[in-house]
Motif scaffolding. Structure first.
Motif, PDB file in Angstrom:
ATOM      1  N   MET A   1       0.851  -1.188   0.000  1.00  0.00           N
ATOM      2  CA  MET A   1       0.000   0.000   0.000  1.00  0.00           C
ATOM      3  C   MET A   1       0.886   1.238   0.000  1.00  0.00           C
ATOM      4  O   MET A   1       1.908   1.287   0.678  1.00  0.00           O
ATOM      5  CB  MET A   1      -0.911  -0.003   1.221  1.00  0.00           C
ATOM      6  CG  MET A   1      -1.837   1.197   1.294  1.00  0.00           C
ATOM      7  SD  MET A   1      -2.911   1.156   2.751  1.00  0.00           S
ATOM      8  CE  MET A   1      -3.885  -0.303   2.394  1.00  0.00           C
ATOM      9  N   ALA A   2       0.510   2.250  -0.764  1.00  0.00           N
ATOM     10  CA  ALA A   2       1.281   3.473  -0.784  1.00  0.00           C
ATOM     11  C   ALA A   2       1.237   4.136   0.578  1.00  0.00           C
ATOM     12  O   ALA A   2       0.236   4.087   1.273  1.00  0.00           O
ATOM     13  CB  ALA A   2       0.713   4.427  -1.845  1.00  0.00           C
ATOM     14  N   GLN A   3       2.332   4.792   0.924  1.00  0.00           N
ATOM     15  CA  GLN A   3       2.348   5.466   2.203  1.00  0.00           C
ATOM     16  C   GLN A   3       3.330   6.620   2.169  1.00  0.00           C
ATOM     17  O   GLN A   3       4.257   6.645   1.377  1.00  0.00           O
ATOM     18  CB  GLN A   3       2.761   4.498   3.317  1.00  0.00           C
ATOM     19  CG  GLN A   3       4.099   3.828   3.089  1.00  0.00           C
ATOM     20  CD  GLN A   3       4.424   2.797   4.141  1.00  0.00           C
ATOM     21  OE1 GLN A   3       3.831   2.793   5.198  1.00  0.00           O
ATOM     22  NE2 GLN A   3       5.356   1.922   3.848  1.00  0.00           N
ATOM     23  N   ALA A   4       3.071   7.628   3.012  1.00  0.00           N
ATOM     24  CA  ALA A   4       4.019   8.717   3.129  1.00  0.00           C
ATOM     25  C   ALA A   4       5.333   8.170   3.627  1.00  0.00           C
ATOM     26  O   ALA A   4       5.375   7.372   4.553  1.00  0.00           O
ATOM     27  CB  ALA A   4       3.471   9.776   4.099  1.00  0.00           C
ATOM     28  N   GLU A  53       6.980   8.945  -5.511  1.00  0.00           N
ATOM     29  CA  GLU A  53       6.258  10.089  -6.043  1.00  0.00           C
ATOM     30  C   GLU A  53       6.159  11.175  -4.973  1.00  0.00           C
ATOM     31  O   GLU A  53       6.440  10.931  -3.795  1.00  0.00           O
ATOM     32  CB  GLU A  53       4.871   9.656  -6.516  1.00  0.00           C
ATOM     33  CG  GLU A  53       4.904   8.560  -7.585  1.00  0.00           C
ATOM     34  CD  GLU A  53       3.536   8.047  -7.956  1.00  0.00           C
ATOM     35  OE1 GLU A  53       3.072   8.346  -9.068  1.00  0.00           O
ATOM     36  OE2 GLU A  53       2.923   7.347  -7.113  1.00  0.00           O
ATOM     37  N   VAL A  54       5.729  12.363  -5.401  1.00  0.00           N
ATOM     38  CA  VAL A  54       5.538  13.479  -4.472  1.00  0.00           C
ATOM     39  C   VAL A  54       4.140  14.032  -4.684  1.00  0.00           C
ATOM     40  O   VAL A  54       3.745  14.351  -5.810  1.00  0.00           O
ATOM     41  CB  VAL A  54       6.574  14.594  -4.689  1.00  0.00           C
ATOM     42  CG1 VAL A  54       6.289  15.773  -3.753  1.00  0.00           C
ATOM     43  CG2 VAL A  54       7.988  14.073  -4.464  1.00  0.00           C
ATOM     44  N   VAL A  59       6.439  12.655   0.280  1.00  0.00           N
ATOM     45  CA  VAL A  59       6.976  11.614  -0.592  1.00  0.00           C
ATOM     46  C   VAL A  59       6.143  10.360  -0.381  1.00  0.00           C
ATOM     47  O   VAL A  59       5.884   9.945   0.751  1.00  0.00           O
ATOM     48  CB  VAL A  59       8.454  11.327  -0.263  1.00  0.00           C
ATOM     49  CG1 VAL A  59       8.954  10.107  -1.032  1.00  0.00           C
ATOM     50  CG2 VAL A  59       9.318  12.540  -0.605  1.00  0.00           C
ATOM     51  N   ILE A  60       5.700   9.755  -1.476  1.00  0.00           N
ATOM     52  CA  ILE A  60       4.862   8.561  -1.442  1.00  0.00           C
ATOM     53  C   ILE A  60       5.643   7.412  -2.076  1.00  0.00           C
ATOM     54  O   ILE A  60       6.086   7.516  -3.222  1.00  0.00           O
ATOM     55  CB  ILE A  60       3.543   8.765  -2.202  1.00  0.00           C
ATOM     56  CG1 ILE A  60       2.805  10.011  -1.697  1.00  0.00           C
ATOM     57  CG2 ILE A  60       2.671   7.529  -2.087  1.00  0.00           C
ATOM     58  CD1 ILE A  60       2.396   9.953  -0.253  1.00  0.00           C
ATOM     59  N   PHE A 104       4.454  12.627 -10.396  1.00  0.00           N
ATOM     60  CA  PHE A 104       3.669  11.420 -10.617  1.00  0.00           C
ATOM     61  C   PHE A 104       4.467  10.429 -11.466  1.00  0.00           C
ATOM     62  O   PHE A 104       5.266  10.830 -12.311  1.00  0.00           O
ATOM     63  CB  PHE A 104       2.356  11.735 -11.340  1.00  0.00           C
ATOM     64  CG  PHE A 104       1.451  12.678 -10.602  1.00  0.00           C
ATOM     65  CD1 PHE A 104       0.976  12.368  -9.343  1.00  0.00           C
ATOM     66  CD2 PHE A 104       1.071  13.887 -11.164  1.00  0.00           C
ATOM     67  CE1 PHE A 104       0.130  13.221  -8.649  1.00  0.00           C
ATOM     68  CE2 PHE A 104       0.224  14.764 -10.494  1.00  0.00           C
ATOM     69  CZ  PHE A 104      -0.241  14.420  -9.230  1.00  0.00           C
ATOM     70  N   ILE A 105       4.199   9.142 -11.239  1.00  0.00           N
ATOM     71  CA  ILE A 105       4.753   8.097 -12.101  1.00  0.00           C
ATOM     72  C   ILE A 105       3.598   7.195 -12.514  1.00  0.00           C
ATOM     73  O   ILE A 105       3.387   6.123 -11.933  1.00  0.00           O
ATOM     74  CB  ILE A 105       5.869   7.302 -11.391  1.00  0.00           C
ATOM     75  CG1 ILE A 105       6.949   8.241 -10.851  1.00  0.00           C
ATOM     76  CG2 ILE A 105       6.492   6.290 -12.366  1.00  0.00           C
ATOM     77  CD1 ILE A 105       8.090   7.513 -10.146  1.00  0.00           C
TER      78      ILE A 105
END
Length: 221
Positions: A1-4, A53-54, A59-60, A104-105
Motif C-alpha cells: 500500500m502506498a504510504q508517506a 512520487e511526491v 513523498v509517497i 507522478f509516475i
C-alpha cells in the motif's frame, strides 16, 4: 500500500546527525520540510524499485505490484505503443511526470512530444495517463489520480482493473472538468477507442496463465 515515506528520526543518543552528501534514500530519515518534485529529483537516487512520487508536499513510496499487474502493464504498453506511434504520439512506461511541485509516475504515459534524453516531462505534454489498478491502491486509481490528472487538464485517463483476474479496460475523456467514460470492455469482448488514437484489444489477452498452487510438501534433497 502506498504510504508517506518521510518520517524524521533523531540520531541515536550521543550520535552525530550524519546526513548524505549525494542522492540517497537516507534523506527520508531526517528531512521533515515539505517535499517538491524538484527536491525529490535532486536528493533521491534513481531507482528501478518502488515508485517514489511526491504529492502535496509528501513523498509517497509504492512497492511493486503483483505479477498480474506487471503482466497486464507490459502487454498493454507494448500494444498501445505501436498504435500511438502511428498517431505520432509517444508512449512510456512508468515515466516521471511533473505537475507543479508534484511528481507522478503513472503506469502508462502518452505524450504529445518525445521524451528522449529527458528525466522528467511536464504534465502539460501528456495527452493520456493510465493506471493499472492494484488491490492496495484502489482509492488512488479510482478517485485520487483521476481527480489530480483532471485538475491540470490531461485530456484522457485510462484505467485497467484486474479484479478477480477478469480484466476490464475503461477510457475516460475530460469534459467540463470531469472525466466521463467513452469506451469500456471486459475480458471476452473488444475494447475499442478512437481517441486520442485508434486502438482495440480484448482485455482478456492482457493476463497470462495463473500460478500453480503452492506445494507445501518438503522436497527430497
Amino acid at each position: 500500500m502506498a504510504q508517506a515515506a518521510y518520517a524524521p528520526e533523531p540520531p541515536p543518543d550521543g550520535g552525530a546527525d550524519v546526513r548524505p552528501t549525494g542522492p540517497s534514500f537516507d534523506v527520508l530519515r531526517w528531512r521533515d520540510e515539505p517535499w517538491t518534485a524538484q527536491l525529490a529529483l535532486d536528493l533521491l537516487p534513481e531507482t528501478n524499485g518502488p515508485k517514489v512520487e511526491v504529492l502535496s508536499g509528501s513523498v509517497i513510496v509504492t512497492p511493486h505490484a503483483g505479477y498480474d499487474h506487471q503482466d497486464a502493464e507490459l502487454d498493454l504498453a507494448y500494444l498501445l505503443k505501436q498504435a500511438a506511434r502511428k498517431a505520432k504520439l509517444w508512449l512510456y512506461l512508468e515515466a516521471n511526470v511533473v505537475s507543479g511541485d508534484d511528481l507522478f509516475i503513472p503506469d502508462i504515459v502518452v505524450l504529445k512530444v518525445p521524451g528522449g534524453g529527458r528525466t522528467t516531462m511536464d504534465i502539460r505534454h501528456a495527452i493520456l495517463l493510465g493506471e493499472v489498478m492494484s488491490p492496495g491502491n484502489r482509492r488512488k486509481d479510482i478517485i485520487d489520480r483521476p481527480r489530480e490528472y483532471g485538475a491540470v487538464g490531461v485530456p484522457f485517463f485510462l484505467r485497467v482493473d484486474l479484479r478477480n483476474r477478469i480484466p476490464t479496460i475503461a477510457l475516460y475523456e475530460l469534459t467540463d472538468g470531469e472525466y466521463r467514460p467513452v469506451a469500456a470492455a471486459a475480458a471476452g469482448s473488444r475494447f475499442v477507442m478512437r481517441e486520442p488514437f485508434e486502438f482495440s484489444v480484448d482485455p482478456g489477452d492482457l493476463l497470462g496463465e495463473e500460478a500453480p498452487l503452492e506445494d507445501d510438501t518438503p522436497h527430497e534433497t
